[in-house]
Scaffold this motif. Structure first.
Motif, PDB file in Angstrom:
ATOM      1  N   UNK A  22      -5.713 -10.791   5.693  1.00  0.00           N
ATOM      2  CA  UNK A  22      -5.077 -11.655   4.702  1.00  0.00           C
ATOM      3  C   UNK A  22      -6.032 -12.794   4.388  1.00  0.00           C
ATOM      4  N   UNK A  23      -6.407 -12.888   3.118  1.00  0.00           N
ATOM      5  CA  UNK A  23      -7.288 -13.957   2.669  1.00  0.00           C
ATOM      6  C   UNK A  23      -6.640 -14.727   1.532  1.00  0.00           C
ATOM      7  N   UNK A  24      -7.360 -15.646   0.985  1.00  0.00           N
ATOM      8  CA  UNK A  24      -6.850 -16.465  -0.107  1.00  0.00           C
ATOM      9  C   UNK A  24      -6.573 -15.620  -1.345  1.00  0.00           C
ATOM     10  N   UNK A  25      -7.445 -14.648  -1.647  1.00  0.00           N
ATOM     11  CA  UNK A  25      -7.286 -13.884  -2.876  1.00  0.00           C
ATOM     12  C   UNK A  25      -7.236 -12.373  -2.681  1.00  0.00           C
ATOM     13  N   UNK A  26      -7.053 -11.917  -1.433  1.00  0.00           N
ATOM     14  CA  UNK A  26      -6.897 -10.478  -1.183  1.00  0.00           C
ATOM     15  C   UNK A  26      -6.081 -10.277   0.087  1.00  0.00           C
ATOM     16  N   UNK A  27      -5.284  -9.215   0.071  1.00  0.00           N
ATOM     17  CA  UNK A  27      -4.493  -8.855   1.256  1.00  0.00           C
ATOM     18  C   UNK A  27      -4.594  -7.344   1.437  1.00  0.00           C
ATOM     19  N   UNK A  28      -4.844  -6.913   2.673  1.00  0.00           N
ATOM     20  CA  UNK A  28      -4.935  -5.497   3.005  1.00  0.00           C
ATOM     21  C   UNK A  28      -3.870  -5.199   4.046  1.00  0.00           C
ATOM     22  N   UNK A  29      -3.053  -4.173   3.786  1.00  0.00           N
ATOM     23  CA  UNK A  29      -1.961  -3.809   4.683  1.00  0.00           C
ATOM     24  C   UNK A  29      -1.900  -2.303   4.824  1.00  0.00           C
ATOM     25  N   UNK A  30      -1.239  -1.843   5.889  1.00  0.00           N
ATOM     26  CA  UNK A  30      -0.878  -0.440   5.999  1.00  0.00           C
ATOM     27  C   UNK A  30       0.645  -0.361   5.934  1.00  0.00           C
ATOM     28  N   UNK A  31       1.139   0.681   5.289  1.00  0.00           N
ATOM     29  CA  UNK A  31       2.574   0.907   5.173  1.00  0.00           C
ATOM     30  C   UNK A  31       2.894   2.341   5.527  1.00  0.00           C
ATOM     31  N   UNK A  32       4.052   2.540   6.156  1.00  0.00           N
ATOM     32  CA  UNK A  32       4.569   3.866   6.458  1.00  0.00           C
ATOM     33  C   UNK A  32       5.973   3.963   5.885  1.00  0.00           C
ATOM     34  N   UNK A  33       6.263   5.077   5.231  1.00  0.00           N
ATOM     35  CA  UNK A  33       7.591   5.333   4.670  1.00  0.00           C
ATOM     36  C   UNK A  33       8.044   6.711   5.106  1.00  0.00           C
ATOM     37  N   UNK A  34       9.348   6.857   5.373  1.00  0.00           N
ATOM     38  CA  UNK A  34       9.912   8.154   5.730  1.00  0.00           C
ATOM     39  C   UNK A  34      11.380   8.160   5.322  1.00  0.00           C
ATOM     40  N   UNK A  35      11.908   9.345   5.048  1.00  0.00           N
ATOM     41  CA  UNK A  35      13.314   9.459   4.676  1.00  0.00           C
ATOM     42  C   UNK A  35      13.609   8.739   3.378  1.00  0.00           C
ATOM     43  N   UNK A  36      14.653   7.893   3.406  1.00  0.00           N
ATOM     44  CA  UNK A  36      15.040   7.173   2.192  1.00  0.00           C
ATOM     45  C   UNK A  36      14.451   5.767   2.120  1.00  0.00           C
ATOM     46  N   UNK A  37      13.436   5.493   2.931  1.00  0.00           N
ATOM     47  CA  UNK A  37      12.760   4.198   2.857  1.00  0.00           C
ATOM     48  C   UNK A  37      11.926   4.119   1.581  1.00  0.00           C
ATOM     49  N   UNK A  38      11.787   2.916   1.047  1.00  0.00           N
ATOM     50  CA  UNK A  38      10.923   2.735  -0.106  1.00  0.00           C
ATOM     51  C   UNK A  38      10.526   1.280  -0.229  1.00  0.00           C
ATOM     52  N   UNK A  39       9.448   1.048  -0.965  1.00  0.00           N
ATOM     53  CA  UNK A  39       9.106  -0.291  -1.405  1.00  0.00           C
ATOM     54  C   UNK A  39       9.822  -0.428  -2.744  1.00  0.00           C
ATOM     55  N   UNK A  40      10.813  -1.325  -2.849  1.00  0.00           N
ATOM     56  CA  UNK A  40      11.663  -1.371  -4.046  1.00  0.00           C
ATOM     57  C   UNK A  40      10.901  -1.827  -5.294  1.00  0.00           C
ATOM     58  N   UNK A  41      11.546  -1.632  -6.436  1.00  0.00           N
ATOM     59  CA  UNK A  41      10.956  -2.054  -7.709  1.00  0.00           C
ATOM     60  C   UNK A  41      10.517  -3.509  -7.623  1.00  0.00           C
ATOM     61  N   UNK A  42       9.292  -3.760  -8.049  1.00  0.00           N
ATOM     62  CA  UNK A  42       8.741  -5.110  -8.083  1.00  0.00           C
ATOM     63  C   UNK A  42       7.503  -5.123  -8.965  1.00  0.00           C
ATOM     64  N   UNK A  43       6.993  -6.325  -9.193  1.00  0.00           N
ATOM     65  CA  UNK A  43       5.753  -6.474  -9.944  1.00  0.00           C
ATOM     66  C   UNK A  43       5.041  -7.737  -9.478  1.00  0.00           C
ATOM     67  N   UNK A  44       3.761  -7.845  -9.844  1.00  0.00           N
ATOM     68  CA  UNK A  44       2.933  -8.974  -9.432  1.00  0.00           C
ATOM     69  C   UNK A  44       2.345  -9.655 -10.667  1.00  0.00           C
TER      70      UNK A  44
END
Length: 113
Positions: A22-44
């Motif tokens: 995590x920096x001032x102007x960039x963020x790197x993450x790992x995500x895992x999803x299974x079943x009915x999990x989701x990253x919900x509707x959004x925008x940046x």
């Protein structure tokens, strides 16, 4: 393609998220999803979401222009700033991906404008 209408409500959704850097102007993450999990509707406002699939298949839906993209292992998909999107695992099977957000201060606006 799977139907997306049977997903959990946003307040019940959980998914494996781990920030790698995590920096001032960039963020790197790992995500895992299974079943009915989701990253919900959004925008940046200013940052892109750049997805690199590590396992399974992620479905990245975008509201504008209104499509879905399957992101398989080894593939990359970019969602530019201002484009509403959500991410689900294909067929409910586990998917894992690296998410790079930048360049700029990351924000999260729920829903579709």
């Amino acid at each position: 393609m799977q139907t997306m209408d049977n997903l959990r409500s946003p307040n019940e959704r959980t998914y494996g998220l781990e920030h790698v850097a995590v920096g001032v102007d960039v963020r790197v993450s790992t995500l895992s999803l299974v079943g009915d999990e989701c990253v919900p509707w959004h925008w940046h406002t200013r940052t892109s979401d750049i997805f690199f699939c590590l396992e399974g298949t992620a479905v990245v839906e975008t509201h504008n222009p209104g499509n879905a993209r399957l992101v398989n292992v080894g593939e990359r998909y970019d969602v530019p700033p201002g484009v509403p999107h959500r991410v689900t695992p294909l067929g409910g099977k586990r998917c894992r991906f690296v998410l790079v957000q930048g360049v700029g201060k990351a924000d999260f606006h729920p829903g579709r404008p």
